[in-house]
Design an enzyme around this catalytic site. Sequence first.
Site, PDB file in Angstrom:
ATOM      1  N   MET B   1       0.939  -1.185  -0.147  1.00 22.86           N
ATOM      2  CA  MET B   1       0.277   0.116  -0.479  1.00 22.86           C
ATOM      3  C   MET B   1       0.847   1.373   0.127  1.00 22.86           C
ATOM      4  O   MET B   1       1.806   1.517   0.894  1.00 22.86           O
ATOM      5  CB  MET B   1      -1.251   0.094   1.082  1.00 22.86           C
ATOM      6  CG  MET B   1      -2.325  -0.911   1.094  1.00 22.86           C
ATOM      7  SD  MET B   1      -2.980  -0.551  -0.136  1.00 22.86           S
ATOM      8  CE  MET B   1      -3.399  -2.787  -0.805  1.00 22.86           C
ATOM      9  N   CYS B   2       0.988   2.546  -0.932  1.00 29.54           N
ATOM     10  CA  CYS B   2       1.999   3.335  -1.021  1.00 29.54           C
ATOM     11  C   CYS B   2       1.438   4.399  -1.969  1.00 29.54           C
ATOM     12  O   CYS B   2       0.023   4.499  -2.245  1.00 29.54           O
ATOM     13  CB  CYS B   2       2.406   2.675  -1.926  1.00 29.54           C
ATOM     14  SG  CYS B   2       3.348   0.496  -0.864  1.00 29.54           S
TER      15      CYS B   2
END
Lengths: 229, 297, 440
Positions: B1-2
Amino acid sequence: MRTVDLSTTELRNLNQALHELSEGTNETEWQITNPRGSHAVAVGVNAPIDVTIRGSVGYYCGGMNRLAKITVNGSAGPGVAENMMSGEIIVKGDASQYAGATGKGGLLVIEGNASSRCGISMKGIDIVVRGNIGHMSAFMAQAGNLVVCGDAGDALGDSIYEAKLFVRGSVKSLGADCIEKEMRPEHTEVLGNLLHRAGITNLTPKDFKRYGSARKLYNFSIDHADAYG
Amino acid sequence: MCGIVGLFIKDESLEPNLGEMLSGMLGTMCDRGPDSAGFAVYGSPENGVVKVTLQSADPAQFNSLQTKLSKILGRSVAVTSKDTHAILRVDHDIFDTTREVLRDQFPQFRVMAVGERIEIYKEVGYPTDVAGRFGLANMRGTHGIGHTRMATESAVTSIGAHPFSTGSDQCLVHNGSLSNHNNLRRELKHEGRTFETENDTEVAAAYLSAQMDKGLSLGASLEKSLGDLDGFYTFVVGTRDGFGVLRDPVACKPAVLAETDRYVAFGSEYRALVGLPDIESARVWEPEPATVYFWGR
Amino acid sequence: MSYANPPTVPRKSATFDDYTLSEIRRAASTGIYDIRGAGAKRKLPHFDDLLFLGASISRYPLEGYRERCDTDVVLGARFAKKPLHLKIPITIAGMSFGSLSANAKEALGRGATAAGTSTTTGDGGMSVEERGQSKTLVYQYLPSRYGMNPEDLLKADAIEIVIGQGAKPGGGGMLLGQKITDRIAGMRTLPKGIDQRSASRHPDWTGPDDLEIKILELREITDWQKPIFIKVGGARPYYDVALAVKAGADVVVVDGMQGGTAATQEVFIENVGMPTLACIRPAVQALQDLGVHRKVQLIISGGIRNGADVAKALALGADAVSIGTAALVALGDNDPVHEQEYAALGTTAGAYDDWHEGKDPAGITTQEPSLTARLDPVLAGRRLANYLKVMTLEAQTVARACGKNHLHNLEPEDLCALTVEAAAMARVPLAGTDWIPGRF
């Protein structure tokens, strides 16, 4: 007019100032400069004011709006006008995913294109998109009207309830339980009114087709088991 | 998640500014991924030279590497260190030997990337700090990809940061979460591929490298991945001469592309793009689900 | 005497037991999965498999009634300007008005308020009955966003972003047509009488990076006043709790697989998720690794029944627990007083779980006026308050025996396990040994 420069003012101070307004306020004209994609700009406003945002915003601009008219002179990130209750939000550029998600009332106008999931779980909001909308738009849409002057992407209106969809251009595909429906006089009236409110003068309701629920998935039935996945 | 940023330069006159532009973009994505960060920069090929990006927990060891390696290989090699990373330059004809020597005699150095053009820098830390440590803003190049990481299931370590490189001049960054990477990793291991981490993204990178080793183009490999990778992803990939983007068929993880005559830019959010030249007049759009986008030169 | 051809007794298969056989026949007949309410009914490792090590010579106990053993808890002091301060560490879990009757919601509010704790809305919005009777009300923010509006958001005392629940981690809710009355349909903006299926993901964000931005929005709308809880179903508690913290939660709620539901697929309830007991230590570990244990509060739910369960959950590192099924039982759910009617429905008191059908003889999980009228909200509220008081006294009794002047001072080292499974899951030694399976 009161101007708030987001390059020098904290988001918190902006939203707090907006929340301190109420009906009958004299500070009815607001301008927000340098938003530069900031999230949660002008969320939770509850006053009949006019907010002009000069530039593009990030996620959830105008979230849960009540009464205010918010104009974004730029593009909007995901979830613009999410859960809007009333008032009006106008996006001069494009809107990202989830525009108008779960909105209960008011009018959202997107002058450019809207991305995927436009009007997802909408619950009474009216949305007018001048351009195209992306895939999975009006997923589980419960109530309200979605007007698309351009084309719609895949799986339009999947698992739709009672929302009404009006599309002028092509529909790449319809989602489960969404069908083309007859345009009756009352629909023409609603659509004509929305086009007028959105300032669209070059199109008339007869340019559009209407889509809505076949209502076959409203109750569990062995014959539709495939659609439940 | 980024958060992901990417930049592909079309107008050569912008090449000296690549690092500066990319570092500005990366800085806007800090809160999407405050755990760690990394970036790949593709420079000009240097006449028969292969660049190896090495990482070490003890950068002091880079000091003697040049002398030791040159002695073992009987040929002069160049080592330029930057913080915890170093770029080793070797002639093409001794590259295979060099890799063996590195593996057998210098296991303390991790190979982050190999190629004629690519350099990869990645570390644990706040993204702007990581970019600053390696001097991203001063780098030049033709294209680059940056990543800020909020780890989901795998560990927060320097090798767990993105980009992942599993083939020469190839790299991949990812926002999302794959749901069948464990089985896929076992299959790829069976085919002889090796893995450094438990990270799902490394599996995606290795999968694409495996396809390309079998002769597929990057575009065809990405197309094939749509059938074999399950889960949620937005990928940005770099190759020697190109730059590609792919979103999964559900396409929930955010992605924005912008194109002008001078560059193509990718950002997880529009925020990442606002500082780019002439962004107001760029064509800006969100990539369609299950659709491969690719730019090459 | 003859031993010729003695018959064996009829023997049923342990694999194909009576319930399994009946389910195969039911599936073959209807062609659709079984839907029911409540939580997992299979036998699972649970708090019963743990025991407290009371004080004697090496530790000194406290006197009951005389020496204080505090029970209060503060929830949400990390970022919220107005954290909750509850008298007891037992809250009422989210249950929707829709799945429950208005009288049942009111009773929950009355009981919880009398006991000094909070109630929680559910998938269907905030009813006037529960806001009216609940001094402290947690407003759930769910994928469906049924009934979500800023007026109620500002009226709430805390916001709980629901990502999943223990009965069905990864699944959405259901409410079947029998219960979608005019009022329920109106609150949810749905047609009356439909079989409602809620989404399994939130409509406008996916993943922790987007969640962080969603939390920012909710905090901005509420001027950073209200604590933000994040509720997850117990499946990968270490990662989920860590990500909830990184995304900015004030409080994390982990609901184990014994947690109930108004209605979902039986296969989901019995086969997805982890036992509550197995969720706690990984969740606490995540908080400890991030340095926020006791700063970001952990609420554990799923099968909490008595004060011993409360004390054990707290000893393993939770800050509070939440009850749903037990609260409904306290109101009168599944009470043998209705046995004749349960029998008429083809079930028996204690086994009734067709909550989605809206025929609840106790008048709790129904919208049928003749049934809902059976539940007196004042009396039922009193029953809940009594039950909460007993649980608290029980937890204090155990804690005093372990020498604690506050329930939060209970530690894993105050426990031992009766089974190898429980020892491994709770990470406490098997009774009489210093052996924690898989650890040392």
